[in-house]
Design a protein around this motif. Sequence first.
Motif, mmCIF file in Angstrom:
data_model
loop_
_atom_site.group_PDB
_atom_site.id
_atom_site.type_symbol
_atom_site.label_atom_id
_atom_site.label_comp_id
_atom_site.label_asym_id
_atom_site.label_seq_id
_atom_site.Cartn_x
_atom_site.Cartn_y
_atom_site.Cartn_z
ATOM 1 N N TRP A 200 -2.347 8.904 8.395
ATOM 2 C CA TRP A 200 -1.707 9.851 9.303
ATOM 3 C C TRP A 200 -0.507 10.564 8.688
ATOM 4 C CZ3 TRP A 200 -2.038 4.626 9.926
ATOM 5 C CH2 TRP A 200 -0.868 3.904 9.803
ATOM 6 N N ALA B 233 -3.125 17.340 5.720
ATOM 7 C CA ALA B 233 -4.540 17.674 5.880
ATOM 8 C C ALA B 233 -5.089 18.362 4.636
ATOM 9 C CB ALA B 233 -4.736 18.553 7.104
ATOM 10 N N THR B 234 -4.312 19.217 4.007
ATOM 11 C CA THR B 234 -4.805 19.926 2.816
ATOM 12 C C THR B 234 -5.085 18.957 1.669
ATOM 13 O OG1 THR B 234 -2.520 20.400 2.140
ATOM 14 C CG2 THR B 234 -3.690 22.127 3.362
ATOM 15 N N PHE C 30 -5.910 15.742 2.026
ATOM 16 C CA PHE C 30 -7.105 14.983 2.391
ATOM 17 C C PHE C 30 -8.355 15.847 2.259
ATOM 18 C CE2 PHE C 30 -10.154 13.045 5.343
ATOM 19 C CZ PHE C 30 -10.187 11.765 4.824
ATOM 20 N N ASP C 31 -8.262 17.114 2.641
ATOM 21 C CA ASP C 31 -9.395 18.039 2.486
ATOM 22 C C ASP C 31 -9.807 18.139 1.028
ATOM 23 O OD1 ASP C 31 -9.384 18.533 5.204
ATOM 24 O OD2 ASP C 31 -8.404 20.494 5.041
#
Length: 83
Positions: free
Chosen positions: A55, A59-60, A62-63
């Motif tokens: 968390w 996000a970038t 993890f993407d």
Amino acid sequence: AKHVAELAKQFPAPHAFAAVDVTDSVAVMQWAKAVGPPDLLINNAAVMNTPAPLWTIPATEFDRLIDVNVKGVANVIRAFVPA
């Protein structure tokens, strides 16, 4: 790319080494067509996130992990296995 050049120097033809962006399916397909069916293909491109709770990872970041580690492996399989 420096490491690829070092490998190519250490292991000349018939060996072939290339740096290919595995997240780019078109580039992977072009590479596969250029080299033809290999005797051995090591499909091990991968990236790793900084160890942290999921968390807290952007996000970038993890993407990028999913794009390289999962989609990239699939792109290489699609390009080479049919041959």
